[in-house]
Scaffold this active site. Structure first.
Site, PDB file in Angstrom:
ATOM      1  N   CYS A 111       0.831  -1.213   0.000  1.00  0.00           N
ATOM      2  CA  CYS A 111       0.000   0.000   0.000  1.00  0.00           C
ATOM      3  C   CYS A 111       0.866   1.264   0.000  1.00  0.00           C
ATOM      4  CB  CYS A 111      -0.922  -0.028   1.220  1.00  0.00           C
ATOM      5  SG  CYS A 111      -1.771   1.522   1.564  1.00  0.00           S
ATOM      6  N   CYS A 165       0.064   3.843   2.748  1.00  0.00           N
ATOM      7  CA  CYS A 165       0.517   3.310   4.045  1.00  0.00           C
ATOM      8  C   CYS A 165       1.982   3.639   4.269  1.00  0.00           C
ATOM      9  CB  CYS A 165       0.328   1.792   4.095  1.00  0.00           C
ATOM     10  SG  CYS A 165      -1.385   1.237   3.981  1.00  0.00           S
TER      11      CYS A 165
END
Length: 242
Positions: free
Chosen positions: A169, A172
């Site tokens: 991600c 993230c």
């Protein structure tokens, strides 16, 4: 007669202004005193002999023993820090005199009659484990649901924030260093992270469907959820719930 009345009104008004001004310094001193007392308080992280962790508020002017006792921590067997496991602190000295800072670790010594390993060995094992878990910023990664539960339980009434992330991600990865920085900035709050691909049980419990997702908990209960890598909103929520 009219002039006398006007003179009396002016005199009363002047006395009121003088009275008001004379009261301002004391108010200012009171505010400064309040701000000063807030700055003199820090958060200490206490490791109990049974391995549990407790975060306590401590005044720099208080003896360390008093700060521990008023937070329900027994220190009769001695107190140590991770700087020197073998050398006990003089707990009658104040927190300031011992040069303890915000987020410092304090270790309560085991009962000498407990023959299962020395206190220093227990502290070393605990510190190594925490160092492995903590990835450069005070954020503990919970690889299992039981680990997550134990960290939430250890936080007591304090705020817990869990960052649900994934290695693949992009957002993230972008928010991760900022999340770590906040862990240093807000030592009173417990910062945890969960890899959704490695700890699916935790992800399912909190119905995580997008990453990153930040779950805010108090006393084990969810109080808020933030989806997305919004640093400004994340910071404001930490401040509002802490």
């Amino acid at each position: 007669m009219k002039c006398l009345k006007n003179l009396l009104q002016i005199t009363v008004a002047a006395l009121f202004i003088i009275s008001t001004k004379s009261s301002l310094p004391s108010t200012s001193i009171s505010v400064k005193s309040s701000l000063s007392s807030k700055k003199s308080e820090i958060i200490l992280r206490v490791r109990n002999p049974d391995g549990s962790i407790k975060r306590i508020n401590a005044s720099l002017d208080d003896p360390l023993s008093k700060a521990l006792e008023k937070n329900g921590c027994e220190c009769e067997n001695g107190v140590a820090t991770d700087k020197n496991f073998e050398c006990l602190l003089e707990s009658e000295k104040t927190v300031g005199e011992l040069e303890l800072s915000n987020g410092s670790w304090i270790y309560l010594v085991k009962d000498p009659s407990d023959k299962v390993g020395s206190n220093a060995e227990a502290i070393k094992r605990m510190k190594k484990r925490r160092d492995r878990e903590t990835k450069g910023g005070g954020v503990v990664e919970c690889l299992t649901l039981s680990k997550l539960d134990s960290e939430i339980k250890a936080a007591g009434k304090g705020l817990v924030i869990v960052d649900f992330f994934a290695d693949w991600c992009g957002p993230c990865k972008a928010i991760a260093p900022k999340f770590k920085a906040m862990a240093q900035e807000f030592p009173k709050t417990v910062f945890l992270k969960v890899n959704v691909d490695k700890n699916k049980a935790a992800s399912e419990r909190y119905s995580v469907s997008s990453m990153p997702t930040f779950v805010f908990l108090k006393k084990g209960r969810v109080v808020d959820i933030l989806k997305g890598a919004d640093e400004s909103t994340l910071r404001s929520k930490v401040k509002s719930y802490e």
